[in-house]
Design an enzyme around this catalytic site. Structure first.
Site, PDB file in Angstrom:
ATOM      1  CG  HIS A 175      -2.135  -0.838   1.056  1.00  0.00           C
ATOM      2  ND1 HIS A 175      -3.294  -0.631   1.759  1.00  0.00           N
ATOM      3  CD2 HIS A 175      -2.377  -1.900   0.250  1.00  0.00           C
ATOM      4  CE1 HIS A 175      -4.197  -1.533   1.401  1.00  0.00           C
ATOM      5  NE2 HIS A 175      -3.653  -2.310   0.485  1.00  0.00           N
ATOM      6  CE1 TYR A 194      -6.049   4.475  10.634  1.00  0.00           C
ATOM      7  CE2 TYR A 194      -5.484   4.332   8.316  1.00  0.00           C
ATOM      8  CZ  TYR A 194      -5.304   3.920   9.614  1.00  0.00           C
ATOM      9  OH  TYR A 194      -4.381   2.956   9.898  1.00  0.00           O
ATOM     10  N   PRO A 230      -4.655   0.710  18.412  1.00  0.00           N
ATOM     11  CG  PRO A 230      -6.556  -0.471  17.789  1.00  0.00           C
ATOM     12  CD  PRO A 230      -5.910   0.170  18.968  1.00  0.00           C
ATOM     13  CE  LYS A 283       3.682   3.815  13.484  1.00  0.00           C
ATOM     14  NZ  LYS A 283       4.270   3.496  12.208  1.00  0.00           N
TER      15      LYS A 283
END
Length: 391
Positions: A72, A201, A293, A297
């Site tokens: 991605h 997001y 989350p 990471k």
């Protein structure tokens, strides 16, 4: 039983460490409390930073990842009905991330360990780490119904938050920093191709949403829900309706629906244990730190920890200097706190807090507007998302 490095936990961190040590000519034994089937099927995050991808390749564990993983080159930020793509390579000098499930990383590393590495004992429950402050630490464990002892030169605890390793560090020598968030993530797996080719997001007044994926045919999606929510309280159509509301855009983008095969709720928490070393005991991954989350990471931080340890031990063997081992905790914590900062920033940026005022809502939108209108702010996000250096 005796070895140079006793590794507690056969998650990706413990397995990768065993591989790195094997490639450096250092022997190890891995103890895992669960059976192989469980380890190869437990569902966890699947976003690999550029550095993690590079390390897996260098370790000889990247062949299937490169064949089946999904590179991605960006993410999409979505708010106020608008869409904005963050182009990672353009902002970071070519860096990207890889979507490849943690379960698959474990399968690859387990196969390599069983074929080429040292002992990997499933169903071996670590009971205690003893003598961590001596030059002969030991791990007391139970395997096949009897207790045994693994004598080591070093012990690395990759056994998670509830494991035995961290308990061996005297409480009077430790500091704990933590934050619990008043919301969680309701996550689903669905048998439907992802509705977008990169992660989305979304910040919405009703709550955060994330569109992710496991494969070209399986979608992974999340909804912000109140802390303590039971996943069974949400019906399938109710989940899809809410996702559709939160992902809504002004350009008519559509969310594809499909059969939901799994539902669960993930609590949101930040946690750091200092120090990450006591004598010859070294903590790695969730044994030492937890991040919400939002920043993807957790797995990558664990990889950074074991890379740091493997380099330090190799340096000690080749140069006769314990300088890097002595600096392990300080070295890891620099990266840990940057990841904690980024994960906290992403969480507070995208999740409306319960009871938030109109002023606080407008500040979130202003922060998002700043990111999408400033190359410097956008670059900071891209550099953090694709990963901090392993140093």
């Amino acid at each position: 039983m005796r070895t140079t490095v006793g590794i507690i936990g056969a998650g990706p961190a413990g397995l990768l460490l065993a591989r790195l040590l094997r490639n450096a000519g250092i022997d190890s034994v891995v103890l895992e409390s669960r059976d192989r089937v469980y380890v190869e099927h437990r569902q966890r995050a699947g976003i690999l930073e550029q550095g993690t991808v590079d390390v897996l390749r260098e370790a000889g564990a990247g062949e299937r990842m490169d064949r089946e993983g999904l590179r991605h080159d960006g993410i999409e930020l979505r708010f106020a009905g608008q869409r904005h793509r963050v182009d990672f390579p353009a902002l970071t000098g070519g860096r990207s991330v890889m979507v490849y499930a943690q379960t698959e990383v474990c399968k690859d590393l387990i196969a390599l360990q069983l074929a080429e590495g040292g002992p990997l004992l499933f169903g071996a429950e670590a009971l205690a780490v003893e003598g961590a402050d001596t030059d002969r630490p030991r791990v007391r464990f139970r395997h096949e119904g009897r207790e045994d002892v693994l004598e080591c030169d070093y012990v690395v605890g990759c056994d998670g938050f509830w494991g035995a390793a961290r308990k061996a560090i005297p409480s009077e020598l430790t500091q704990v920093f933590e934050r619990t968030y008043p919301f969680g993530w309701l996550g689903i797996l669905a048998d439907v191709p992802p509705s977008h080719d990169e992660l989305v997001y979304a910040r919405h007044d009703r709550g955060f949403a994330l569109l992710s994926l496991r494969s070209p045919s399986v979608s992974r999606l999340y909804l912000q829900v109140p802390e303590g929510t039971n996943a069974d309280q949400w019906g399938d159509e109710e989940i899809w309706d809410e996702l559709e509301r939160r992902f809504e855009t002004a350009d008519g983008w559509r969310l594809e629906r499909g059969p939901i095969t799994q539902k669960s709720v993930t609590p949101m928490r930040s946690y750091v244990h200092e120090p990450m070393r006591y004598g010859r005991l070294f903590l790695a991954g969730d044994a030492a730190h937890i991040v919400p989350p939002t920043g993807a990471k957790g797995l990558n931080l664990a990889v950074g920890d074991v890379v740091t340890f493997a380099r330090a031990l190799t340096h000690e063997r080749e140069k006769g200097s314990a300088e890097l081992l002595d600096a392990y905790s300080q070295t890891c914590l620099r990266r840990v706190w940057q990841a904690e900062r980024f994960s906290y920033d992403m969480t507070s940026l995208l999740h409306p807090a319960p009871g938030a005022t109109g002023f606080e809502d407008r500040l979130q939108l202003a922060r998002l507007e700043r990111i999408v209108s400033s190359r410097a702010a956008e670059t900071d996000l891209a550099e953090a998302y694709t990963g901090f250096p392993f140093c």
